[in-house]
Design an enzyme around this catalytic site. Structure first.
Site, PDB file in Angstrom:
ATOM      1  N   ARG A 199       0.814  -1.218   0.000  1.00 59.47           N
ATOM      2  CA  ARG A 199       0.000   0.000   0.000  1.00 59.47           C
ATOM      3  C   ARG A 199       0.851   1.272   0.000  1.00 59.47           C
ATOM      4  O   ARG A 199       0.528   2.247  -0.674  1.00 59.47           O
ATOM      5  CB  ARG A 199      -0.926   0.001   1.231  1.00 59.47           C
ATOM      6  CG  ARG A 199      -1.945   1.132   1.223  1.00 59.47           C
ATOM      7  CD  ARG A 199      -2.488   1.403   2.614  1.00 59.47           C
ATOM      8  NE  ARG A 199      -1.409   1.774   3.532  1.00 59.47           N
ATOM      9  CZ  ARG A 199      -1.569   1.960   4.837  1.00 59.47           C
ATOM     10  NH1 ARG A 199      -2.741   1.776   5.394  1.00 59.47           N
ATOM     11  NH2 ARG A 199      -0.541   2.319   5.595  1.00 59.47           N
ATOM     12  N   ARG A 209      12.796   5.099  -0.229  1.00 60.28           N
ATOM     13  CA  ARG A 209      12.898   3.834   0.491  1.00 60.28           C
ATOM     14  C   ARG A 209      12.231   2.772  -0.371  1.00 60.28           C
ATOM     15  O   ARG A 209      11.182   3.011  -0.959  1.00 60.28           O
ATOM     16  CB  ARG A 209      12.167   3.897   1.837  1.00 60.28           C
ATOM     17  CG  ARG A 209      12.595   5.051   2.693  1.00 60.28           C
ATOM     18  CD  ARG A 209      11.758   5.111   3.961  1.00 60.28           C
ATOM     19  NE  ARG A 209      12.226   4.141   4.960  1.00 60.28           N
ATOM     20  CZ  ARG A 209      11.539   3.860   6.056  1.00 60.28           C
ATOM     21  NH1 ARG A 209      10.368   4.390   6.280  1.00 60.28           N
ATOM     22  NH2 ARG A 209      12.039   3.016   6.935  1.00 60.28           N
TER      23      ARG A 209
END
Ligand code: PS7
Ligand code: MN
Ligand code: MN
Ligand code: MN
Ligand code: MN
Ligand code: MN
Length: 359
Positions: A199, A209
């Protein structure tokens, strides 16, 4: 079902619940309705891990500072008056660390067997997070294999499950047999963390990241950034299907784990996040929006899931079946993961049929 009695609380206890409300999206309400025996231990366990995760997530802290903070967090949480005064980007989560002395004070009052579990998990999670933060710093490719991906999920969520299961059994609110089936506990954590990682892909990409393993995305694109180019949308969707399939494989074990919970307040506490996770998997499945912005289940759906997850295992199985069927319906025969996803949805349905047969 229980309710905390604020009139009998100390100022530092009240402060802990204040930071719980500030920092938790889905856990705050269920923690406050926990059996009184585990109310403070699990509230504090949450706040300690939330503190650790706030440091992990803060991309403005230099790795030279971040690594020792993560590895030594279990010592800091024992130091009277310890607070963290660095300005982080997330105001809410920064607040918890700036007033962490309240948590330090309350941790000292926790029964020894519970405290030892909290500390053991904090040591292991802090070191695991540090390993990955260091690796991400020195290797822009980040997580490569599926095994590395699952080890990261073990550090940040499997270990939470381990600590919680040990607390449930120690307080006699769960079947001790769960301790000899730690693979079931691990699935509980993996299912939540993998769903979170799928998600959050866009938000994490903006933060530079990456948690999706190269072993999976490299089947669909040559470079990580290509996944977010609108021209590659179909490849990106297929890649996300592969990730959803990998997460969905924990479905049956999560239901099996929940069958081992005896206390209603503990059942609610473990079932709500799991129901939210399967609903979130359905929402992200074949949804191009995940590559453009944050997606979230609606307040209305969250509300209904909350009610359904505070009944019993049968109702939670109904939830899992409903979302497994929706995933099955959305499945696209042109997707290379089509057959495997269809089979996995079938397995979840069959497992439910084996515990609650329909006449
Ligand atoms: C102690 C209640 C019930 C057997 C703060 C609950 C990151 C998904 O990845 O910040 O930074 O985006 O959105 C909760 C198993 C953990 C796993 C965990 C502590 C269930 C810090 C939660 C929750 C095991 C480490 C969402 C996994 O945070 O993640 C207590 C059984 C905290 C559970 C992280 C992630 C939670 C998470 P990210 P978020
Ligand atoms: Mn986080
Ligand atoms: Mn994190
Ligand atoms: Mn995040
Ligand atoms: Mn995330
Ligand atoms: Mn998040």
């Amino acid at each position: 079902v229980h309710r905390r009695d604020a009139s009998k609380e100390t100022a530092t206890e009240k402060a802990c619940f204040h930071y719980l409300n500030l920092t938790s999206r889905s856990f705050s309400a269920v923690i406050q309705e926990l059996n009184p025996e585990l109310l403070m231990p699990i509230c504090l366990f949450y706040l300690v891990l939330r503190g650790l995760d706030t440091i992990e997530d803060d991309m403005t802290i230099d790795i030279k500072e971040k690594e020792p903070l993560l590895r030594k967090f279990h010592e800091l949480m024992e130091q009277d008056g310890w607070t963290f005064d660095k300005n982080g980007p997330n105001e809410k989560d920064r607040d918890l660390l700036v007033h962490f002395d309240n948590i330090v004070t309350e941790l000292k009052k926790v029964k020894k067997p519970y405290y030892d579990i909290i500390k053991d998990i904090t040591v292991k999670m802090g070191n695991g997070m540090a390993d990955y933060a260091v690796n991400a710093e020195h290797n822009i490719n980040g997580v490569n294999t599926i095994a590395e991906y699952e080890l990261y999920c073990h550090y940040v969520a499997g270990l939470v499950g381990e600590g919680l299961t040990r607390l449930f059994v120690e307080s006699q609110l769960a079947n001790p047999q769960l301790l000899v089936r730690m693979d079931l506990t691990e699935s509980m954590g993996q299912f939540l963390q993998k769903t979170n990682i799928i998600r959050d892909v866009h938000e994490d990409w903006l933060d530079k990241r990456r948690f999706w393993p190269k072993e999976i995305w490299n089947k669909y694109v040559d470079n990580w950034d290509d996944l977010f180019a609108p021209a590659n949308r179909e490849k990106a969707l297929q890649c996300s299907s592969d990730m959803v399939l990998n997460a969905l494989k924990h479905g049956e074990e999560c239901l099996f784990y929940m069958a081992g919970i005896r206390d209603q307040s503990v059942f609610n506490f473990v079932a709500i996040p799991q129901s939210m996770a399967i609903a979130t998997l359905e929402l992200v499945f074949r949804n191009p929006a995940i590559f453009e912005r944050n997606v979230k289940i609606t307040k209305g759906d969250a509300c209904q899931l909350m009610m359904e997850s505070t009944q019993n295992l049968r109702v939670v199985c109904d939830v899992f079946r409903r979302y497994a069927r929706r995933i099955h319906k959305k499945n696209d025969p042109r997707d290379p993961n089509f057959l495997a996803i269809s089979a996995q949805c079938g397995k979840i349905e069959q497992f439910i049929e084996s515990i609650f047969p329909t006449q």
